[in-house]
Design an enzyme around this catalytic site. Sequence first.
Site, PDB file in Angstrom:
ATOM      1  N   TYR A  47      -8.565  -0.785  -6.492  1.00 19.92           N
ATOM      2  CA  TYR A  47     -10.027  -0.672  -5.833  1.00 19.92           C
ATOM      3  C   TYR A  47     -10.258   0.889  -4.945  1.00 19.92           C
ATOM      4  O   TYR A  47     -11.337   1.304  -4.927  1.00 19.92           O
ATOM      5  CB  TYR A  47     -10.029  -2.147  -4.801  1.00 19.92           C
ATOM      6  N   HIS A 105      -0.385  -6.360  -9.958  1.00 14.79           N
ATOM      7  CA  HIS A 105      -2.011  -6.363 -10.572  1.00 14.79           C
ATOM      8  C   HIS A 105      -2.342  -6.710 -12.099  1.00 14.79           C
ATOM      9  O   HIS A 105      -2.362  -7.651 -12.316  1.00 14.79           O
ATOM     10  CB  HIS A 105      -2.422  -5.056 -10.592  1.00 14.79           C
TER      11      HIS A 105
END
Length: 277
Positions: A47, A105
């Site tokens: 992010y 992730h």
Amino acid sequence: MDYITLPSRKIPALGLGTWKLAGTAATEAVKTALEVGYRHIDTAQMYDNETEVGAGIKASGINRADIFLTTKVWMDRVGAGTLQKSAEESLKRLDTGYVDLLLIHWPNEEIPFREQIAALTEVKKSGKAKLIGVSNFTVRQLKTVVEELGADIVCNQVEYHPYLSQQPVLDYLRAHNMFLTAYCPLARGNISTDKTVTEIAMKYGKSAGQVTLRWLLQQPSVCAIPKAGSKKHILENIEIFDFTLTDEEMKKISALAKADGRIVSPAWAPQWDRAAA
């Protein structure tokens, strides 16, 4: 606030997602969320906002020990040595000595899961992650990690909303005393005009989004991390603990699931599980 209860920890079932929040907007959103009562914040290396998220936590003045903070290691940094170094870098950016939950992730089967889990477990043993888990893993991959490798993981973070059944994953997680964290819980806003959900929302004087989050959190072993940038939406998403959906309403919303309901499926995604028709 509802909680997921683990033997070692109570986890706030509603968190703030921060994907696509950047710069001062990310810092302000995290600060605002903590000020109005959130205690669960979710970010990730990918992010590119860990520094800003950490700044928001500091600016809120809320005791770090009272916050459940999650970050995720990107899929090209999951090898032995690399994962540990990557986790250290995340902690520096977040300006904290530990994260409460560290996730892989996306599954990367080019590196043996045994190697990845050993590295993840080492971070936990060092105290730099209180809990560990995965994200976007299928039941097949969870079985490898949990049953073959004996990994002490606590959750799988996956896309989950009324248009996408995650029953196979949910069944597996519940059977192994793990929880599901739902990202994209509002189907990127598509839920806001859904007839079934808006009719239920009218009954309670709530928005379609609030009803959807209530639907998620009323399910056993489910957390949700809606992304919100404005104070209006941050507040709206947390104002869901003053009503309860009926069993019939829960079933009506669950019945909205469709075969093509998935929104997030990049080229590197695994072969997804499919719920029975």
